[in-house]
Design a protein around this motif. Structure first.
Motif, PDB file in Angstrom:
ATOM      1  N   SER A  28       0.013   0.465  -1.405  1.00  0.00           N
ATOM      2  CA  SER A  28      -0.629  -0.244  -2.511  1.00  0.00           C
ATOM      3  C   SER A  28      -0.359   0.436  -3.844  1.00  0.00           C
ATOM      4  CB  SER A  28      -2.135  -0.341  -2.271  1.00  0.00           C
ATOM      5  OG  SER A  28      -2.703   0.956  -2.161  1.00  0.00           O
ATOM      6  N   ALA A  29       0.024   1.724  -3.816  1.00  0.00           N
ATOM      7  CA  ALA A  29       0.347   2.430  -5.060  1.00  0.00           C
ATOM      8  C   ALA A  29       1.629   1.899  -5.687  1.00  0.00           C
ATOM      9  CB  ALA A  29       0.479   3.927  -4.799  1.00  0.00           C
ATOM     10  N   ASP A  30       2.472   1.244  -4.894  1.00  0.00           N
ATOM     11  CA  ASP A  30       3.748   0.730  -5.393  1.00  0.00           C
ATOM     12  C   ASP A  30       3.634  -0.666  -6.001  1.00  0.00           C
ATOM     13  OD1 ASP A  30       4.996   3.054  -4.417  1.00  0.00           O
ATOM     14  OD2 ASP A  30       5.280   2.136  -2.444  1.00  0.00           O
ATOM     15  N   GLY A  31       2.634  -1.425  -5.563  1.00  0.00           N
ATOM     16  CA  GLY A  31       2.502  -2.795  -6.053  1.00  0.00           C
ATOM     17  C   GLY A  31       1.430  -3.534  -5.295  1.00  0.00           C
ATOM     18  N   SER A  32       1.475  -4.854  -5.367  1.00  0.00           N
ATOM     19  CA  SER A  32       0.457  -5.703  -4.742  1.00  0.00           C
ATOM     20  C   SER A  32       1.112  -6.786  -3.899  1.00  0.00           C
ATOM     21  CB  SER A  32      -0.426  -6.364  -5.815  1.00  0.00           C
ATOM     22  OG  SER A  32      -1.069  -5.391  -6.623  1.00  0.00           O
ATOM     23  N   ALA A  33       0.441  -7.132  -2.806  1.00  0.00           N
ATOM     24  CA  ALA A  33       0.902  -8.202  -1.928  1.00  0.00           C
ATOM     25  C   ALA A  33      -0.044  -9.389  -2.052  1.00  0.00           C
ATOM     26  CB  ALA A  33       0.973  -7.725  -0.487  1.00  0.00           C
ATOM     27  N   TYR A  34       0.535 -10.595  -1.981  1.00  0.00           N
ATOM     28  CA  TYR A  34      -0.236 -11.834  -2.104  1.00  0.00           C
ATOM     29  C   TYR A  34       0.162 -12.778  -0.985  1.00  0.00           C
ATOM     30  CZ  TYR A  34      -1.175 -10.220  -6.888  1.00  0.00           C
ATOM     31  OH  TYR A  34      -1.563  -9.477  -7.991  1.00  0.00           O
ATOM     32  N   ILE A  35      -0.749 -13.665  -0.626  1.00  0.00           N
ATOM     33  CA  ILE A  35      -0.462 -14.713   0.334  1.00  0.00           C
ATOM     34  C   ILE A  35      -0.563 -16.055  -0.384  1.00  0.00           C
ATOM     35  CG2 ILE A  35      -2.880 -14.768   1.121  1.00  0.00           C
ATOM     36  CD1 ILE A  35      -1.800 -15.598   3.888  1.00  0.00           C
ATOM     37  N   VAL A  36       0.483 -16.910  -0.262  1.00  0.00           N
ATOM     38  CA  VAL A  36       0.526 -18.158  -1.019  1.00  0.00           C
ATOM     39  C   VAL A  36       1.042 -19.298  -0.153  1.00  0.00           C
ATOM     40  CG1 VAL A  36       0.877 -16.990  -3.233  1.00  0.00           C
ATOM     41  CG2 VAL A  36       2.863 -17.738  -1.899  1.00  0.00           C
ATOM     42  N   GLY A  37       0.759 -20.491  -0.593  1.00  0.00           N
ATOM     43  CA  GLY A  37       1.229 -21.724   0.027  1.00  0.00           C
ATOM     44  C   GLY A  37       0.680 -22.881  -0.784  1.00  0.00           C
ATOM     45  N   LYS A  38       0.985 -24.080  -0.355  1.00  0.00           N
ATOM     46  CA  LYS A  38       0.451 -25.239  -1.059  1.00  0.00           C
ATOM     47  C   LYS A  38      -1.071 -25.259  -1.007  1.00  0.00           C
ATOM     48  CE  LYS A  38       0.691 -29.193  -3.195  1.00  0.00           C
ATOM     49  NZ  LYS A  38       1.086 -29.240  -4.619  1.00  0.00           N
ATOM     50  N   PHE A  39      -1.660 -24.651   0.033  1.00  0.00           N
ATOM     51  CA  PHE A  39      -3.114 -24.657   0.198  1.00  0.00           C
ATOM     52  C   PHE A  39      -3.828 -23.968  -0.963  1.00  0.00           C
ATOM     53  CE2 PHE A  39      -1.755 -20.680   2.096  1.00  0.00           C
ATOM     54  CZ  PHE A  39      -2.730 -19.778   1.688  1.00  0.00           C
ATOM     55  N   ASN A  40      -3.163 -23.025  -1.652  1.00  0.00           N
ATOM     56  CA  ASN A  40      -3.769 -22.377  -2.826  1.00  0.00           C
ATOM     57  C   ASN A  40      -2.902 -22.522  -4.072  1.00  0.00           C
ATOM     58  OD1 ASN A  40      -1.720 -20.525  -2.352  1.00  0.00           O
ATOM     59  ND2 ASN A  40      -3.065 -18.748  -2.114  1.00  0.00           N
ATOM     60  N   ASP A  41      -2.042 -23.550  -4.070  1.00  0.00           N
ATOM     61  CA  ASP A  41      -1.186 -23.864  -5.218  1.00  0.00           C
ATOM     62  C   ASP A  41      -0.283 -22.698  -5.609  1.00  0.00           C
ATOM     63  OD1 ASP A  41      -2.258 -26.486  -5.555  1.00  0.00           O
ATOM     64  OD2 ASP A  41      -4.002 -25.622  -6.550  1.00  0.00           O
ATOM     65  N   TYR A  42       0.035 -21.829  -4.652  1.00  0.00           N
ATOM     66  CA  TYR A  42       0.930 -20.686  -4.877  1.00  0.00           C
ATOM     67  C   TYR A  42       0.418 -19.752  -5.969  1.00  0.00           C
ATOM     68  CZ  TYR A  42       4.121 -23.520  -2.082  1.00  0.00           C
ATOM     69  OH  TYR A  42       4.682 -24.280  -1.087  1.00  0.00           O
ATOM     70  N   LYS A  43      -0.897 -19.697  -6.135  1.00  0.00           N
ATOM     71  CA  LYS A  43      -1.484 -18.877  -7.190  1.00  0.00           C
ATOM     72  C   LYS A  43      -1.432 -17.390  -6.817  1.00  0.00           C
ATOM     73  CE  LYS A  43      -2.947 -22.331  -9.778  1.00  0.00           C
ATOM     74  NZ  LYS A  43      -2.289 -22.671 -11.058  1.00  0.00           N
ATOM     75  N   LEU A  44      -0.972 -16.584  -7.752  1.00  0.00           N
ATOM     76  CA  LEU A  44      -1.031 -15.135  -7.601  1.00  0.00           C
ATOM     77  C   LEU A  44      -2.229 -14.645  -8.406  1.00  0.00           C
ATOM     78  CD1 LEU A  44       2.767 -14.239  -8.058  1.00  0.00           C
ATOM     79  CD2 LEU A  44       1.522 -14.660  -5.927  1.00  0.00           C
ATOM     80  N   ASP A  45      -3.382 -14.552  -7.756  1.00  0.00           N
ATOM     81  CA  ASP A  45      -4.603 -14.170  -8.449  1.00  0.00           C
ATOM     82  C   ASP A  45      -5.479 -13.333  -7.523  1.00  0.00           C
ATOM     83  OD1 ASP A  45      -5.730 -15.995  -6.678  1.00  0.00           O
ATOM     84  OD2 ASP A  45      -5.929 -17.583  -8.164  1.00  0.00           O
ATOM     85  N   GLU A  46      -6.708 -13.072  -7.940  1.00  0.00           N
ATOM     86  CA  GLU A  46      -7.595 -12.218  -7.142  1.00  0.00           C
ATOM     87  C   GLU A  46      -7.956 -12.859  -5.804  1.00  0.00           C
ATOM     88  OE1 GLU A  46     -10.251 -14.734  -9.834  1.00  0.00           O
ATOM     89  OE2 GLU A  46      -8.312 -13.682  -9.938  1.00  0.00           O
ATOM     90  N   HIS A  47      -7.849 -14.172  -5.699  1.00  0.00           N
ATOM     91  CA  HIS A  47      -8.186 -14.843  -4.450  1.00  0.00           C
ATOM     92  C   HIS A  47      -7.060 -14.735  -3.418  1.00  0.00           C
ATOM     93  CE1 HIS A  47     -11.662 -16.433  -6.482  1.00  0.00           C
ATOM     94  NE2 HIS A  47     -10.907 -17.007  -7.405  1.00  0.00           N
ATOM     95  N   SER A  48      -5.827 -14.608  -3.873  1.00  0.00           N
ATOM     96  CA  SER A  48      -4.688 -14.537  -2.953  1.00  0.00           C
ATOM     97  C   SER A  48      -4.173 -13.110  -2.751  1.00  0.00           C
ATOM     98  CB  SER A  48      -3.540 -15.416  -3.468  1.00  0.00           C
ATOM     99  OG  SER A  48      -3.090 -14.977  -4.736  1.00  0.00           O
ATOM    100  N   LYS A  49      -4.731 -12.159  -3.479  1.00  0.00           N
ATOM    101  CA  LYS A  49      -4.287 -10.765  -3.378  1.00  0.00           C
ATOM    102  C   LYS A  49      -4.831 -10.111  -2.115  1.00  0.00           C
ATOM    103  CE  LYS A  49      -4.141  -6.444  -6.030  1.00  0.00           C
ATOM    104  NZ  LYS A  49      -4.571  -5.776  -7.295  1.00  0.00           N
ATOM    105  N   LEU A  50      -3.986  -9.344  -1.441  1.00  0.00           N
ATOM    106  CA  LEU A  50      -4.378  -8.664  -0.219  1.00  0.00           C
ATOM    107  C   LEU A  50      -4.905  -7.256  -0.521  1.00  0.00           C
ATOM    108  CD1 LEU A  50      -2.412 -10.964   0.796  1.00  0.00           C
ATOM    109  CD2 LEU A  50      -1.867  -9.432   2.695  1.00  0.00           C
ATOM    110  N   ASP A  51      -5.848  -6.799   0.285  1.00  0.00           N
ATOM    111  CA  ASP A  51      -6.323  -5.417   0.221  1.00  0.00           C
ATOM    112  C   ASP A  51      -5.424  -4.545   1.090  1.00  0.00           C
ATOM    113  OD1 ASP A  51      -8.628  -5.892  -1.461  1.00  0.00           O
ATOM    114  OD2 ASP A  51      -9.553  -6.866   0.277  1.00  0.00           O
ATOM    115  N   TYR A  52      -5.669  -3.229   1.039  1.00  0.00           N
ATOM    116  CA  TYR A  52      -4.826  -2.266   1.752  1.00  0.00           C
ATOM    117  C   TYR A  52      -5.729  -1.314   2.519  1.00  0.00           C
ATOM    118  CZ  TYR A  52      -0.848   0.911   2.482  1.00  0.00           C
ATOM    119  OH  TYR A  52       0.146   1.682   3.033  1.00  0.00           O
ATOM    120  N   ASP A  53      -5.411  -1.079   3.801  1.00  0.00           N
ATOM    121  CA  ASP A  53      -6.252  -0.185   4.595  1.00  0.00           C
ATOM    122  C   ASP A  53      -5.560   1.148   4.854  1.00  0.00           C
ATOM    123  OD1 ASP A  53      -4.428  -0.544   6.655  1.00  0.00           O
ATOM    124  OD2 ASP A  53      -5.673  -1.971   7.753  1.00  0.00           O
ATOM    125  N   ASP A  54      -6.273   2.063   5.515  1.00  0.00           N
ATOM    126  CA  ASP A  54      -5.742   3.407   5.752  1.00  0.00           C
ATOM    127  C   ASP A  54      -4.744   3.453   6.902  1.00  0.00           C
ATOM    128  OD1 ASP A  54      -7.464   2.958   7.828  1.00  0.00           O
ATOM    129  OD2 ASP A  54      -8.833   4.614   7.364  1.00  0.00           O
TER     130      ASP A  54
END
Length: 418
Positions: free
Chosen positions: A320-346
């Motif tokens: 996660s220190a290198d960047g951010s991952a997102y999940i998108v599709g037509k279901f969320n209009d391909y939005k790159l926002d806080e709702h589509s952003k993935l968290d990172y675990d240990d």
């Protein structure tokens, strides 16, 4: 209040909204879910209709608050860049400026209660007068400032013929992964004084505006034919087929489902996704990013398909220190926002959960590097010329001395057409 005054007030309130609300596909209330918008000929087709025809687009959505809300909708004409055309409603509408959504149904036998709304148009109340891009706005209590959602759609008046093909890149270094769109326009007797200013084309992949591009200058002109085949234009990464999951049944696991838990709510844990950025292409059937609300255990998925907490995880080999991952599709209009952003675990995985209606869904992962701040749609998914993609080619025409831009041509090209 007399009708003339009411019309004036609505006109100015819509103009006020136009100054602040983006002309894009957006949802403004988190209680609104599963927004579908398509030509009624086929679900979920591109939302385009022919002017003065019997064709209609259908809007459908769920309101998780339940009950009945007073929803109204209106439409506004836009230019090819999705800015307001600054026209009076009388210039682009044949009848009324707004209408109420009166078709609604309550959910049945679901954990998550919701109300399902639908509306079809053009109809006797809302009917475009001219072709072009349009933005649909849905708002509550007859108040345009209480926006619920916005959708883009297209009205076509065919005045040119369009044909083309998808070929490999002319650049030898890109031939294995890029797809190039070459096409021709024949404008016939249409009054075109300067093709470089009167006509421009928009090409997008799988109905995705965020990756589309305009072309204003043909490679060369042959009579009334405009040839678009320049080496440096209309080239797209082929990407990869979309990932998918199937929750048509919450009783049995499908191929991508690890566990299903049903108590006071539905929870579905999907198998961990791996990076697909591999040397060779592998065919996988997909729906080009679309989704279909379905329930094979019920009779009417519009009201008896339930919602579930969908748990995703991605083993991507990135921190996660290198960047951010997102999940998108037509279901969320391909939005790159806080709702589509993935968290990172240990454990070195990205993860998230989304609240989605039962059905079949396409999705993909996007990487945004901290250094470039630009979305990379192929980092996790791979990039291959062999990928099946559909390209929408739209032709816009600005008549001499006109105030607006018309949509005069449209064609869909497939990378697998031979």
């Amino acid at each position: 209040m007399n009708k003339h005054l009411a019309f004036i007030m609505l006109f100015f309130s819509l103009n006020s909204i136009a100054q602040t609300a983006p002309f894009d596909n957006n949802i403004y209330n988190p209680a609104i879910k599963t927004v579908e918008f398509y030509n009624t000929k086929k679900e979920p087709s591109f939302p385009i209709v022919n002017l003065n025809s019997a064709e209609q687009v259908q809007l459908a959505f769920d309101d998780l608050r339940g009950g009945v809300r007073n929803y109204y909708y209106s439409i506004e004409h836009c230019d090819g860049d999705w800015n307001s055309s600054n026209l009076s409603p009388t210039q682009y509408l044949q009848n009324f400026t707004e209408d109420k959504i009166i078709d609604y149904t309550y959910s049945s036998a679901t954990f998550q209660k919701y109300t399902h709304y639908t509306v079809k148009f053009p109809n006797e109340y809302i009917k475009p007068k001219i072709s072009g891009n349009y933005i649909l706005r849905v708002y509550e209590d007859d108040d345009p400032t209480k926006l619920i959602l916005t959708r883009r759609f297209y009205v076509l008046s065919t005045k040119v013929t369009v044909s083309g093909e998808v070929v490999a890149s002319s650049d030898m270094d890109k031939r294995a992964h890029d797809q190039k769109i070459n096409f021709q326009i024949d404008y016939g007797t249409l009054k075109v004084q300067n093709p470089n200013t009167d006509i421009r084309t928009w090409v997008m992949q799988n109905q995705r505006n965020e990756t589309g591009s305009f072309t204003t200058q043909p490679q060369y002109i042959r009579g009334s034919q405009l040839i678009y085949g320049d080496l440096s234009t209309n080239e797209f990464p082929g990407g990869n087929e979309f990932r998918h999951f199937d929750t048509r049944s919450l009783k049995l696991n499908s191929d991508r489902v690890s566990h299903i838990y049903r108590d006071t709510a539905n929870s579905v844990v999907l198998l961990t996704d791996m990076s697909r950025n591999l040397p060779n292409y592998t065919f996988l059937y997909d729906n080009d990013g679309q989704f279909y609300p379905l329930n094979q255990d019920g009779t009417d998925p519009t009201i008896d398909a339930d919602y579930a907490h969908m748990f995703f995880s991605l083993a991507a080999g990135k921190a996660s220190a290198d960047g951010s991952a997102y999940i998108v599709g037509k279901f969320n209009d391909y939005k790159l926002d806080e709702h589509s952003k993935l968290d990172y675990d240990d454990k070195g995985k990205f993860y998230t959960h989304l609240f989605l209606k039962q059905g079949v869904y396409d999705y993909q992962y996007v990487w945004v590097d901290n250094a470039t701040k630009k979305p990379d749609y192929t980092f996790f998914e791979g990039n291959y010329f062999d990928t099946e993609n559909k390209y929408q080619v739209l032709v816009y025409y600005h008549p001499p001395a006109a105030q607006w831009e018309e949509l005069v041509g449209y064609v869909v090209l497939s990378s697998t057409q031979k």
